[in-house]
Structure formats: C-alpha cells, structure tokens
Motif scaffolding. Structure first.
Motif, PDB file in Angstrom:
ATOM      1  N   UNK A  40       8.618  -5.618  14.168  1.00 15.73           N
ATOM      2  CA  UNK A  40       7.173  -5.487  14.295  1.00 15.73           C
ATOM      3  C   UNK A  40       6.578  -4.877  13.031  1.00 15.73           C
ATOM      4  N   UNK A  41       7.091  -3.716  12.669  1.00 15.22           N
ATOM      5  CA  UNK A  41       6.563  -2.938  11.554  1.00 15.22           C
ATOM      6  C   UNK A  41       7.713  -2.127  10.969  1.00 15.22           C
ATOM      7  N   UNK A  42       7.544  -1.724   9.738  1.00 16.18           N
ATOM      8  CA  UNK A  42       8.574  -0.902   9.114  1.00 16.18           C
ATOM      9  C   UNK A  42       8.014  -0.136   7.933  1.00 16.18           C
ATOM     10  N   UNK A  43       8.893   0.618   7.298  1.00 21.18           N
ATOM     11  CA  UNK A  43       8.519   1.409   6.134  1.00 21.18           C
ATOM     12  C   UNK A  43       9.542   1.136   5.038  1.00 21.18           C
ATOM     13  N   UNK A  44       9.065   0.723   3.870  1.00 26.24           N
ATOM     14  CA  UNK A  44       9.895   0.558   2.689  1.00 26.24           C
ATOM     15  C   UNK A  44       9.210   1.329   1.573  1.00 26.24           C
ATOM     16  N   UNK A  45       9.913   2.311   1.047  1.00 25.99           N
ATOM     17  CA  UNK A  45       9.360   3.231   0.060  1.00 25.99           C
ATOM     18  C   UNK A  45       8.099   3.862   0.640  1.00 25.99           C
ATOM     19  N   UNK A  46       6.946   3.636   0.027  1.00 22.45           N
ATOM     20  CA  UNK A  46       5.688   4.225   0.514  1.00 22.45           C
ATOM     21  C   UNK A  46       4.843   3.230   1.304  1.00 22.45           C
ATOM     22  N   UNK A  47       5.308   1.996   1.440  1.00 26.64           N
ATOM     23  CA  UNK A  47       4.519   0.926   2.068  1.00 26.64           C
ATOM     24  C   UNK A  47       4.934   0.650   3.502  1.00 26.64           C
ATOM     25  N   UNK A  48       3.973   0.150   4.276  1.00 32.64           N
ATOM     26  CA  UNK A  48       4.297  -0.451   5.565  1.00 32.64           C
ATOM     27  C   UNK A  48       4.720  -1.883   5.302  1.00 32.64           C
ATOM     28  N   UNK A  49       5.625  -2.371   6.109  1.00 39.65           N
ATOM     29  CA  UNK A  49       5.950  -3.788   6.181  1.00 39.65           C
ATOM     30  C   UNK A  49       5.508  -4.213   7.567  1.00 39.65           C
ATOM     31  N   UNK A  50       4.719  -5.263   7.645  1.00 42.37           N
ATOM     32  CA  UNK A  50       4.194  -5.705   8.932  1.00 42.37           C
ATOM     33  C   UNK A  50       4.464  -7.193   9.087  1.00 42.37           C
ATOM     34  N   UNK A  51       4.926  -7.588  10.260  1.00 42.36           N
ATOM     35  CA  UNK A  51       5.046  -9.013  10.594  1.00 42.36           C
ATOM     36  C   UNK A  51       3.701  -9.465  11.123  1.00 42.36           C
ATOM     37  N   UNK A  52       3.280 -10.640  10.692  1.00 40.43           N
ATOM     38  CA  UNK A  52       1.966 -11.168  11.050  1.00 40.43           C
ATOM     39  C   UNK A  52       2.124 -12.615  11.499  1.00 40.43           C
ATOM     40  N   UNK A  54       1.500 -16.422  11.826  1.00 41.54           N
ATOM     41  CA  UNK A  54       1.140 -17.318  10.726  1.00 41.54           C
ATOM     42  C   UNK A  54      -0.355 -17.619  10.645  1.00 41.54           C
ATOM     43  N   UNK A  55      -0.999 -17.847  11.790  1.00 41.47           N
ATOM     44  CA  UNK A  55      -2.415 -18.242  11.754  1.00 41.47           C
ATOM     45  C   UNK A  55      -3.363 -17.106  11.367  1.00 41.47           C
ATOM     46  N   UNK A  56      -2.840 -15.885  11.208  1.00 37.44           N
ATOM     47  CA  UNK A  56      -3.664 -14.758  10.768  1.00 37.44           C
ATOM     48  C   UNK A  56      -3.369 -14.337   9.323  1.00 37.44           C
ATOM     49  N   UNK A  57      -2.349 -14.925   8.716  1.00 37.20           N
ATOM     50  CA  UNK A  57      -1.928 -14.486   7.386  1.00 37.20           C
ATOM     51  C   UNK A  57      -3.049 -14.571   6.351  1.00 37.20           C
ATOM     52  N   UNK A  69       4.690  -9.777   1.030  1.00 41.22           N
ATOM     53  CA  UNK A  69       5.985  -9.132   0.821  1.00 41.22           C
ATOM     54  C   UNK A  69       6.829 -10.102   0.002  1.00 41.22           C
ATOM     55  N   UNK A  70       7.297  -9.639  -1.146  1.00 39.76           N
ATOM     56  CA  UNK A  70       8.027 -10.551  -2.040  1.00 39.76           C
ATOM     57  C   UNK A  70       9.178  -9.844  -2.757  1.00 39.76           C
ATOM     58  N   UNK A  71      10.264  -9.650  -2.054  1.00 41.65           N
ATOM     59  CA  UNK A  71      11.437  -9.012  -2.645  1.00 41.65           C
ATOM     60  C   UNK A  71      12.062  -9.872  -3.734  1.00 41.65           C
ATOM     61  N   UNK A  72      12.031 -11.168  -3.555  1.00 40.30           N
ATOM     62  CA  UNK A  72      12.737 -12.082  -4.454  1.00 40.30           C
ATOM     63  C   UNK A  72      11.814 -12.759  -5.463  1.00 40.30           C
ATOM     64  N   UNK A  73      10.553 -12.377  -5.492  1.00 39.97           N
ATOM     65  CA  UNK A  73       9.594 -13.050  -6.361  1.00 39.97           C
ATOM     66  C   UNK A  73       8.863 -14.172  -5.633  1.00 39.97           C
ATOM     67  N   UNK A  74       9.309 -14.478  -4.435  1.00 39.81           N
ATOM     68  CA  UNK A  74       8.658 -15.498  -3.596  1.00 39.81           C
ATOM     69  C   UNK A  74       8.230 -14.818  -2.297  1.00 39.81           C
ATOM     70  N   UNK A  75       6.957 -14.957  -1.916  1.00 35.33           N
ATOM     71  CA  UNK A  75       6.496 -14.293  -0.691  1.00 35.33           C
ATOM     72  C   UNK A  75       7.309 -14.707   0.536  1.00 35.33           C
ATOM     73  N   UNK A  76       7.624 -13.731   1.364  1.00 35.74           N
ATOM     74  CA  UNK A  76       8.342 -14.000   2.607  1.00 35.74           C
ATOM     75  C   UNK A  76       7.345 -14.424   3.675  1.00 35.74           C
ATOM     76  N   UNK A  77       7.692 -15.435   4.418  1.00 38.40           N
ATOM     77  CA  UNK A  77       6.810 -15.972   5.446  1.00 38.40           C
ATOM     78  C   UNK A  77       6.557 -14.932   6.538  1.00 38.40           C
TER      79      UNK A  77
END
Length: 108
Positions: A40-52, A54-57, A69-77
């Motif tokens: 659902x949600x998480x914390x990486x460093x100082x940021x929230x990571x949130x799953x959203x 698709x139709x709201x992205x 969110x783009x760990x690899x240089x490509x945004x994660x779906x």
C-alpha cells in the motif's frame, strides 16, 4: 535499511485508524506496509512510496511533491514517490495511505 523511522512510526500510528490490517515488510531498501500481501505505502529514505491505481496516476503525478518511482531510470508502473513536504500533516499522510489501500484492494 535506510528509511526515516519517524515516518514509519507515523504510518504505524495512523494504521490503527483503519479497520484493515497492515503488515510490515522490508522492501526497496526501506519498509513497506502491506494489506493482505499487497503493498500500500512505504518509506524509502525520506520519501513515501505509494501504490496508485492506474487510472489515477496522471492526476496524482500533477500534485506538488509527487514524482514517478524510478529506481532503474524507468518509472515503475503504479508507484510514486512523495517527498516529505507532501505528507507533513497527519491528514496528508492518511490521504496517501487511503490511496495505497485502494490500490491493494483492487489486486485482491
């Protein structure tokens, strides 16, 4: 693990206000909160990571303090980062948690 422990504590406290159960898991070099095995949600460093969902992205990505969110240089779906200024209040944090929970429920 590199994540802001205070933000994780805020999520733990806020999760008590939901009727759904959240479990914690180490993910992405931080910590994630899952509902029935779905992130659902998480914390990486100082940021929230949130799953959203698709139709709201598109609309969510237009908000201040939100980026893909783009760990690899490509945004994660269906993943976003929210910087600290975007969840400074408990009301803001709850909104992000609700959004992440909405995503998890669509995957059950």
């Amino acid at each position: 693990m590199a994540f802001n422990a205070e933000t994780a504590d805020r999520i733990r406290a806020a999760s008590a206000l939901f009727s759904e159960e959240f479990l914690e898991k180490k993910m992405f070099g931080g910590i994630a909160f899952l509902h029935k095995g779905k992130m659902t949600i998480g914390v990486v460093k100082e940021d929230l990571v949130v799953r959203v969902v698709d139709n709201k992205m598109d609309s969510i990505l237009k908000k201040d303090y939100v980026r893909p969110m783009d760990f690899t240089g490509k945004p994660m779906k269906e993943f976003i980062f929210v910087s600290a200024k975007g969840f400074g209040t408990e009301e803001q944090l709850m909104q992000w948690m609700e959004l992440g929970l909405e995503h998890a429920k669509t995957k059950l």
